[in-house]
Design a protein around this motif. Structure first.
Motif, PDB file in Angstrom:
ATOM      1  N   ILE A   1       0.935  -1.173  -0.076  1.00 57.10           N
ATOM      2  CA  ILE A   1      -0.016   0.029   0.075  1.00 57.10           C
ATOM      3  C   ILE A   1       0.994   1.246   0.014  1.00 57.10           C
ATOM      4  O   ILE A   1       1.833   1.477   0.954  1.00 57.10           O
ATOM      5  CB  ILE A   1      -0.871  -0.172   1.281  1.00 57.10           C
ATOM      6  CG1 ILE A   1      -2.237   0.987   1.122  1.00 57.10           C
ATOM      7  CG2 ILE A   1      -0.368  -0.103   2.626  1.00 57.10           C
ATOM      8  CD1 ILE A   1      -3.187   0.602   1.894  1.00 57.10           C
ATOM      9  N   ASP A   2       0.650   1.994  -0.926  1.00 55.91           N
ATOM     10  CA  ASP A   2       1.585   3.252  -1.279  1.00 55.91           C
ATOM     11  C   ASP A   2       0.626   4.405  -1.514  1.00 55.91           C
ATOM     12  O   ASP A   2      -0.595   4.256  -2.144  1.00 55.91           O
ATOM     13  CB  ASP A   2       2.315   3.078  -2.368  1.00 55.91           C
ATOM     14  CG  ASP A   2       3.693   3.889  -2.163  1.00 55.91           C
ATOM     15  OD1 ASP A   2       3.966   4.583  -1.318  1.00 55.91           O
ATOM     16  OD2 ASP A   2       4.342   4.087  -3.224  1.00 55.91           O
ATOM     17  N   GLY A   3       1.113   5.608  -1.524  1.00 52.73           N
ATOM     18  CA  GLY A   3       0.138   6.570  -1.777  1.00 52.73           C
ATOM     19  C   GLY A   3       0.995   7.967  -1.511  1.00 52.73           C
ATOM     20  O   GLY A   3       2.235   8.103  -1.341  1.00 52.73           O
ATOM     21  N   ARG A   4       0.060   9.014  -2.118  1.00 52.07           N
ATOM     22  CA  ARG A   4       0.819  10.598  -2.035  1.00 52.07           C
ATOM     23  C   ARG A   4      -0.442  11.465  -1.747  1.00 52.07           C
ATOM     24  O   ARG A   4      -1.473  11.184  -2.083  1.00 52.07           O
ATOM     25  CB  ARG A   4       1.475  10.545  -3.206  1.00 52.07           C
ATOM     26  CG  ARG A   4       0.433  10.908  -4.393  1.00 52.07           C
ATOM     27  CD  ARG A   4       1.267  11.268  -5.745  1.00 52.07           C
ATOM     28  NE  ARG A   4       0.601  10.738  -6.806  1.00 52.07           N
ATOM     29  CZ  ARG A   4       0.925  10.508  -8.028  1.00 52.07           C
ATOM     30  NH1 ARG A   4       2.265  10.648  -8.228  1.00 52.07           N
ATOM     31  NH2 ARG A   4       0.252  10.068  -8.982  1.00 52.07           N
ATOM     32  N   ILE A   5       0.241  12.514  -1.471  1.00 51.83           N
ATOM     33  CA  ILE A   5      -0.803  13.753  -1.187  1.00 51.83           C
ATOM     34  C   ILE A   5      -0.416  14.939  -1.957  1.00 51.83           C
ATOM     35  O   ILE A   5       0.887  15.182  -2.055  1.00 51.83           O
ATOM     36  CB  ILE A   5      -0.684  14.175   0.478  1.00 51.83           C
ATOM     37  CG1 ILE A   5      -0.990  13.124   1.412  1.00 51.83           C
ATOM     38  CG2 ILE A   5      -1.590  15.325   0.668  1.00 51.83           C
ATOM     39  CD1 ILE A   5      -2.253  12.593   1.819  1.00 51.83           C
ATOM     40  N   GLN A   6      -1.402  15.296  -2.946  1.00 54.86           N
ATOM     41  CA  GLN A   6      -0.874  16.426  -3.576  1.00 54.86           C
ATOM     42  C   GLN A   6      -1.621  17.762  -3.170  1.00 54.86           C
ATOM     43  O   GLN A   6      -3.014  17.799  -3.392  1.00 54.86           O
ATOM     44  CB  GLN A   6      -1.611  16.040  -5.287  1.00 54.86           C
ATOM     45  CG  GLN A   6      -0.723  15.360  -5.930  1.00 54.86           C
ATOM     46  CD  GLN A   6      -0.955  14.948  -7.273  1.00 54.86           C
ATOM     47  OE1 GLN A   6      -2.228  14.756  -7.458  1.00 54.86           O
ATOM     48  NE2 GLN A   6      -0.147  14.989  -8.164  1.00 54.86           N
ATOM     49  N   PRO A   7      -1.038  18.686  -2.753  1.00 56.30           N
ATOM     50  CA  PRO A   7      -1.834  20.017  -2.276  1.00 56.30           C
ATOM     51  C   PRO A   7      -2.357  20.449  -3.468  1.00 56.30           C
ATOM     52  O   PRO A   7      -1.759  20.577  -4.527  1.00 56.30           O
ATOM     53  CB  PRO A   7      -0.631  20.767  -1.435  1.00 56.30           C
ATOM     54  CG  PRO A   7       0.397  19.818  -1.543  1.00 56.30           C
ATOM     55  CD  PRO A   7       0.550  18.678  -2.517  1.00 56.30           C
ATOM     56  N   GLN A   8      -3.736  20.792  -3.402  1.00 57.44           N
ATOM     57  CA  GLN A   8      -4.322  21.705  -4.267  1.00 57.44           C
ATOM     58  C   GLN A   8      -4.500  23.070  -4.095  1.00 57.44           C
ATOM     59  O   GLN A   8      -4.537  23.800  -5.083  1.00 57.44           O
ATOM     60  CB  GLN A   8      -5.762  21.035  -4.492  1.00 57.44           C
ATOM     61  CG  GLN A   8      -6.088  19.835  -4.695  1.00 57.44           C
ATOM     62  CD  GLN A   8      -5.686  19.245  -6.098  1.00 57.44           C
ATOM     63  OE1 GLN A   8      -6.400  19.532  -7.108  1.00 57.44           O
ATOM     64  NE2 GLN A   8      -4.581  18.450  -6.234  1.00 57.44           N
ATOM     65  N   SER A   9      -4.745  23.503  -2.777  1.00 60.39           N
ATOM     66  CA  SER A   9      -4.747  24.953  -2.470  1.00 60.39           C
ATOM     67  C   SER A   9      -4.598  25.057  -0.974  1.00 60.39           C
ATOM     68  O   SER A   9      -4.001  23.694  -0.183  1.00 60.39           O
ATOM     69  CB  SER A   9      -6.047  25.256  -2.732  1.00 60.39           C
ATOM     70  OG  SER A   9      -7.061  24.865  -1.853  1.00 60.39           O
ATOM     71  N   ASP A  10      -4.733  26.124  -0.442  1.00 62.65           N
ATOM     72  CA  ASP A  10      -4.179  26.041   1.134  1.00 62.65           C
ATOM     73  C   ASP A  10      -4.887  25.078   1.927  1.00 62.65           C
ATOM     74  O   ASP A  10      -4.332  24.378   2.805  1.00 62.65           O
ATOM     75  CB  ASP A  10      -4.580  27.586   1.735  1.00 62.65           C
ATOM     76  CG  ASP A  10      -3.632  28.583   1.335  1.00 62.65           C
ATOM     77  OD1 ASP A  10      -2.554  28.038   0.727  1.00 62.65           O
ATOM     78  OD2 ASP A  10      -3.649  29.756   1.459  1.00 62.65           O
ATOM     79  N   ASP A  11      -6.014  24.854   1.645  1.00 66.87           N
ATOM     80  CA  ASP A  11      -6.896  24.019   2.855  1.00 66.87           C
ATOM     81  C   ASP A  11      -7.330  22.603   2.067  1.00 66.87           C
ATOM     82  O   ASP A  11      -7.993  21.918   2.459  1.00 66.87           O
ATOM     83  CB  ASP A  11      -8.209  24.827   3.421  1.00 66.87           C
ATOM     84  CG  ASP A  11      -8.996  25.464   2.618  1.00 66.87           C
ATOM     85  OD1 ASP A  11      -8.682  25.190   1.245  1.00 66.87           O
ATOM     86  OD2 ASP A  11      -9.761  26.058   2.984  1.00 66.87           O
ATOM     87  N   ALA A  12      -7.067  22.462   0.823  1.00 69.94           N
ATOM     88  CA  ALA A  12      -7.439  21.135   0.142  1.00 69.94           C
ATOM     89  C   ALA A  12      -6.345  20.529  -0.548  1.00 69.94           C
ATOM     90  O   ALA A  12      -5.194  21.016  -0.930  1.00 69.94           O
ATOM     91  CB  ALA A  12      -8.467  21.659  -1.080  1.00 69.94           C
ATOM     92  N   SER A  13      -6.718  19.318  -0.221  1.00 68.91           N
ATOM     93  CA  SER A  13      -5.428  18.371  -1.114  1.00 68.91           C
ATOM     94  C   SER A  13      -6.070  17.114  -1.617  1.00 68.91           C
ATOM     95  O   SER A  13      -7.110  16.792  -1.315  1.00 68.91           O
ATOM     96  CB  SER A  13      -4.341  17.974   0.110  1.00 68.91           C
ATOM     97  OG  SER A  13      -5.089  17.277   1.132  1.00 68.91           O
TER      98      SER A  13
END
Ligand code: ATP
Ligand code: MG
Length: 405
Positions: free
Chosen positions: A346-358
């Protein structure tokens, strides 16, 4: 038949004591099939308490009061009921004896104000209190009932079970039963759309709840008999299962990790895990299951790029990027290292979209003897939610793989 609860005690209004009695009695009434329409909290003030009781007595068939039966001046429930009934309290010799015996048994001095607890009005019957000095009261007048119970839950609850429940069972107008169906993979809005027509029906009723382990559907049925309520629930459950299909993974108290673990055990298989951003949560969830030592071989947390490389997880994609290939290599590695039948990566990533959303992406690979299954998921998510969702999704996907769905 409908009921109303009055929890009395200034300490409840001050926020010093949380009102446990109301929730206890409310759940008891629900299982008796007695509708609860109102519940109030009132302080130890004669006028306000009397007003709340008068209103309750006018609009409800049964009024259940807790608290205010002690010996002190602040304990006024008896006076308030006597006032509403327009009757005078008198000393009851049998109750007096019970209180005298109680004090001699616990070797405590009995003070005069304890006699207050032996006072009763003619239209009331005393309800025995083996755990304390204050008897409850059962008042029947004008085909209505007032039940007065002690405040301390450790006295109130046994009195309820032993004395009140059997009396109310004879008066109740049926049985209410509930069943919860648990789903994963569909949004609350989607389920609402799919089962919408059932939500406006009266018996059984249907309600949706969003929980950490998915959207739950609660079916509640009312009938004169337990069998009748069970029959209504069974009928509605099979209709809902036809609509929601494989999204339903369990019900009531079941957890997804327990269901999956049972499948693994029944098939005589073993499991090993390699995980990155979930930080051990998948392994931890497995190891919390009863009998996990029989099938859970072990887990690796591979947190950074150097560790990946040193373990031979090199995918050729951009350095540090999570993808399905990485998850696949991790699953194979865990399976081989721990000599397990099933490897989960299990692998993953977080991509920030804006200040309070990802945007969170999770990649899952399940490797078995007979082949490999891959799943990619995207969630609008905060990182801690992403890990939990990815773990839930791993269990849900593994269940599907094991059941051949
Ligand atoms: P006692 O003889 O102990 O005074 P009582 O019947 O007069 O009993 P109260 O004086 O109203 O009851 O409450 C005594 C204690 O019981 C409270 O201080 C509180 O700890 C507990 N209690 C009372 N009502 C509730 C309630 N609704 N929920 C939880 N605890 C309660
Ligand atoms: Mg008291």
């Amino acid at each position: 038949m409908n009921a109303e609860i009055i929890a009395s005690g200034t300490e409840l209004l001050l926020g010093e004591v949380a009102d446990i009695n109301t929730s206890f009695i409310a759940s008891q009434l629900a299982s008796l099939g007695i509708d609860l329409y109102y519940a109030s909290v009132v302080g130890d003030n004669y006028e306000r308490f009397s007003e709340v009781l008068r209103q309750a007595f006018e609009r409800s068939d049964i009024v259940i009061i807790t608290g205010g039966l002690g010996p002190t001046k602040g304990d006024i429930t008896r006076e308030v009921i006597a006032g509403l009934m327009g009757e005078k309290m008198e000393l009851d010799p049998a109750l007096q004896q019970h209180i005298t015996d109680f004090f001699s048994r616990v070797h405590l001095e009995m003070t005069d104000n304890n006699l207050k607890q032996a006072m009763i009005i003619p239209c009331a019957g005393a309800i025995p209190n083996p755990l304390g000095t204050a008897p409850g009261w059962w008042v029947e007048k004008e085909s209505k009932i007032i039940i007065s119970l002690p405040g301390p839950p450790r006295e109130m609850q046994p009195m309820w079970q032993k004395e009140i429940l059997p009396r109310l069972e004879k008066k109740g107008s049926g049985i209410i039963l509930s069943r919860t169906l648990k789903t994963w993979g569909l949004s609350e809005a989607k389920i609402d759309q799919l089962v919408g027509p059932y939500m406006s029906l009266a018996n059984p009723t249907l309600a949706l709840y969003a929980k950490a382990d998915g959207i739950q559907l609660r079916i509640t049925a009312k009938s004169n008999t337990r069998e009748g309520a069970q029959e209504l629930i069974r009928g509605r459950e099979s209709e809902l299962r036809m609509i929601l299909k494989d999204s339903v993974w369990g019900g009531d108290q079941e957890t997804l990790e327990e269901i999956v673990s049972r499948l693994i055990l029944d098939k005589g298989l073993s499991v090993a895990i390699a995980e990155s951003f979930t930080g051990g949560l998948l392994s931890y969830s497995f190891s919390g299951v009863h009998e996990s030592s029989q099938f859970f071989k072990g887990g690796l947390i591979i947190a950074d790029e150097d560790s990946r490389k040193s373990m031979g997880i090199v995918t050729g994609s951009n350095s540090g990027q999570a993808d399905i290939r990485t998850a696949s290599l991790m699953a194979a590695l865990a399976r081989e290292k721990f000599k397990a039948d099933i490897g989960i990566g299990i692998d993953g990533r977080i991509q920030p979209q804006s200040d309070d959303a990802s945007l969170g992406q999770a990649f899952l690979a399940i490797v078995l003897e007979e082949g490999e299954h891959n799943f990619a998921q995207t969630y609008p998510s905060r990182s801690y939610l992403l890990a939990r969702r990815a773990v839930m999704n791993a269990f849900f996907s593994l269940r599907k793989v094991l059941l051949g769905l």
